[in-house]
Design a protein around this motif. Sequence first.
Motif, PDB file in Angstrom:
ATOM      1  N   SER A  94       0.808  -1.221   0.000  1.00  0.00           N
ATOM      2  CA  SER A  94       0.000   0.000   0.000  1.00  0.00           C
ATOM      3  C   SER A  94       0.843   1.273   0.000  1.00  0.00           C
ATOM      4  CB  SER A  94      -0.908   0.027   1.231  1.00  0.00           C
ATOM      5  OG  SER A  94      -0.127   0.122   2.409  1.00  0.00           O
ATOM      6  N   GLY A  95       2.109   1.174   0.346  1.00  0.00           N
ATOM      7  CA  GLY A  95       2.946   2.361   0.438  1.00  0.00           C
ATOM      8  C   GLY A  95       2.774   3.115   1.741  1.00  0.00           C
ATOM      9  N   ALA A  96       2.015   2.545   2.680  1.00  0.00           N
ATOM     10  CA  ALA A  96       1.767   3.203   3.963  1.00  0.00           C
ATOM     11  C   ALA A  96       2.989   3.108   4.862  1.00  0.00           C
ATOM     12  CB  ALA A  96       0.570   2.557   4.662  1.00  0.00           C
ATOM     13  N   ALA A  97       3.237   4.162   5.613  1.00  0.00           N
ATOM     14  CA  ALA A  97       4.358   4.178   6.549  1.00  0.00           C
ATOM     15  C   ALA A  97       4.063   3.266   7.729  1.00  0.00           C
ATOM     16  CB  ALA A  97       4.616   5.590   7.041  1.00  0.00           C
ATOM     17  N   ILE A  98       5.046   2.467   8.119  1.00  0.00           N
ATOM     18  CA  ILE A  98       4.901   1.547   9.232  1.00  0.00           C
ATOM     19  C   ILE A  98       5.379   2.191  10.522  1.00  0.00           C
ATOM     20  CG2 ILE A  98       5.624  -0.689  10.140  1.00  0.00           C
ATOM     21  CD1 ILE A  98       5.813  -1.581   7.200  1.00  0.00           C
ATOM     22  N   ASP A  99       6.348   3.087  10.428  1.00  0.00           N
ATOM     23  CA  ASP A  99       6.880   3.745  11.619  1.00  0.00           C
ATOM     24  C   ASP A  99       5.790   4.574  12.289  1.00  0.00           C
ATOM     25  OD1 ASP A  99       9.342   2.636  11.157  1.00  0.00           O
ATOM     26  OD2 ASP A  99       9.999   4.318   9.914  1.00  0.00           O
TER      27      ASP A  99
END
Length: 100
Positions: A94-99
Motif C-alpha cells: 500500500s505504500g503506507a508508513a509503518i513507523d
Amino acid sequence: MFIKTGDKVRVMRGKDAGKEGTVTKILKDKDRVVVEGVNMIKKHVKPSTTNPNGGVVDTEAAIHVSNVMLLDPESGKPTRVGKDDKHARVAKKSGAAIDK
C-alpha cells in the motif's frame, strides 16, 4: 532486521502458520523474534520465590524472523517492507508508513 518490538506480524511457516500477534522481544544475534501467543511450549520450572510451587509453565518460544511477515497497517494483509525518502519502513503493498 526489518521487524521491531510492537509490530503486528503473521506467521507464514511452521506449526503456527496463519496466526497473528505482536512482537514482544527481538533476539538480534540469533535472528529470532518472540510473538505473543505463538509457538507456545511447556517449560519445567523449579520452585522459586516468584513461583513457590514450580511445575510446568506455558511460555512463548522464539521463531525465526524469516518465518513471519509484517502486516500492512491499511489492509491488515502480510506485506514486504521497503524504504522511501520520508520514512524508514514502508509497506510495499500500500505504500503506507509503518513507523509510528
